[in-house]
Design a protein around this motif. Structure first.
Motif, PDB file in Angstrom:
ATOM      1  N   GLU A 167       0.854  -1.128   0.154  1.00 29.92           N
ATOM      2  CA  GLU A 167       0.078  -0.158   0.117  1.00 29.92           C
ATOM      3  C   GLU A 167       0.940   1.085  -0.061  1.00 29.92           C
ATOM      4  O   GLU A 167       2.038   1.339   0.609  1.00 29.92           O
ATOM      5  N   PRO A 168       0.515   2.282  -0.617  1.00 26.80           N
ATOM      6  CA  PRO A 168       1.417   3.829  -0.684  1.00 26.80           C
ATOM      7  C   PRO A 168       1.373   4.058   0.876  1.00 26.80           C
ATOM      8  O   PRO A 168       0.475   3.727   1.902  1.00 26.80           O
ATOM      9  N   ALA A 169       2.399   4.872   1.108  1.00 23.88           N
ATOM     10  CA  ALA A 169       2.844   5.176   2.444  1.00 23.88           C
ATOM     11  C   ALA A 169       1.774   6.308   2.815  1.00 23.88           C
ATOM     12  O   ALA A 169       1.221   6.947   2.047  1.00 23.88           O
ATOM     13  N   ALA A 170       1.561   6.080   4.191  1.00 24.89           N
ATOM     14  CA  ALA A 170       0.571   7.178   4.739  1.00 24.89           C
ATOM     15  C   ALA A 170       0.826   8.561   4.828  1.00 24.89           C
ATOM     16  O   ALA A 170       2.253   8.706   4.711  1.00 24.89           O
ATOM     17  N   ARG A 171       0.046   9.455   4.246  1.00 26.56           N
ATOM     18  CA  ARG A 171       0.438  10.788   4.382  1.00 26.56           C
ATOM     19  C   ARG A 171       0.660  11.412   5.701  1.00 26.56           C
ATOM     20  O   ARG A 171      -0.150  11.128   6.639  1.00 26.56           O
ATOM     21  N   LYS A 172       1.737  12.218   5.738  1.00 22.89           N
ATOM     22  CA  LYS A 172       2.167  12.753   7.024  1.00 22.89           C
ATOM     23  C   LYS A 172       1.207  13.812   7.480  1.00 22.89           C
ATOM     24  O   LYS A 172       0.457  14.620   6.522  1.00 22.89           O
TER      25      LYS A 172
END
Length: 253
Positions: free
Chosen positions: A226-231
């Protein structure tokens, strides 16, 4: 003129895709599937061409698992005249690669002899954006990509396509392969009577062996993540602090 429209069965665009815990692929258990939105636009455009008298017949083609019958029935309910299903896989998680799809479509086109192929510019599951271009190369036909408007003028098609700088209008000799974009039209909803009629429309079932095409994969998916979680963002107290962070931390100015 006959118009051929390839359609693909994909995860519904409203569904949030989840990756399997072991990273082996996308979880398809109990997930709603539907027609690829770009292909739905292509089906709609083909039907409109027939309604204008520019086409005589619309043929929908799908390549994949047996369950793609539902997708083809949707195309038939929208107004396609008949359909062809090529059962090329048993597992719904198996994605037939663009080159194999293009070779199968070429075989179907050789048999059907359409004057125009309308396809979605890409599928929303793998975003390959390659099948239409590969098909055009295999056929030796003219091609137009990212179409936002299509007009038939005799033995030519006038296609307005979206490019980085705006809109570009090209004139291509038919037969041609045209891949369509989102702004081409708004697909119609299939009415209940048409859904019932679709069950009686011809749907031919084939296999890759019938066309002498090898669909063995040439690519191997090593891992799916999955794409990295947005900070989370931060609050700044002044314009000077904002400019400082944009300049020294983000490096955008």
């Amino acid at each position: 003129m006959k118009v051929l429209v390839p359609v693909k069965r994909v995860i519904d665009y409203n569904v949030k895709v989840r990756v399997k815990a072991d990273g082996s692929g996308v979880d398809l258990a109990n997930v709603k599937m539907s027609m690829n939105p770009f292909d739905e636009i292509a089906v709609e455009e083909a039907i409109r061409l027939r309604e204008k008298g520019a086409a005589d017949e619309v043929v929908a083609v799908s390549i994949g698992v047996k369950q793609a019958t539902e997708t083809l029935r949707t195309a038939l309910a929208m107004g396609a005249d008949r359909a062809v299903l090529i059962v090329a896989a048993d597992d719904p998680a198996t994605d037939i690669e663009p080159l194999a799809v293009a070779k199968l479509l070429k075989a179907v086109i050789d048999a059907e002899a359409p004057g125009l192929v309308l396809c979605g510019k890409q599928a929303i599951d793998n975003d390959m954006n390659a099948t239409g271009q590969m098909l055009s190369a295999l056929l030796g036909w003219s091609q137009a990509t990212f179409a936002s408007k299509v007009e038939i003028e005799g033995d030519h098609a006038l296609v307005t396509r979206e490019v980085d700088g705006g809109l570009q209008t090209i004139r291509v000799r038919m037969p041609a392969v045209v891949s369509v974009d989102l702004r081409l039209n708004e697909p119609r909803y299939a009415s209940l009577p048409n859904i019932m009629k679709a069950k009686k429309k011809p749907l031919e079932e084939k296999t890759p062996a019938d066309y002498g095409v090898d669909v063995s994969p040439r690519l191997e998916v090593v891992k799916t993540v999955e794409p990295a979680a947005r900070k989370a963002g931060i609050m700044v107290k002044s314009v000077d602090e904002l400019v400082d962070k944009l300049k020294n931390e983000a490096g955008v100015i």
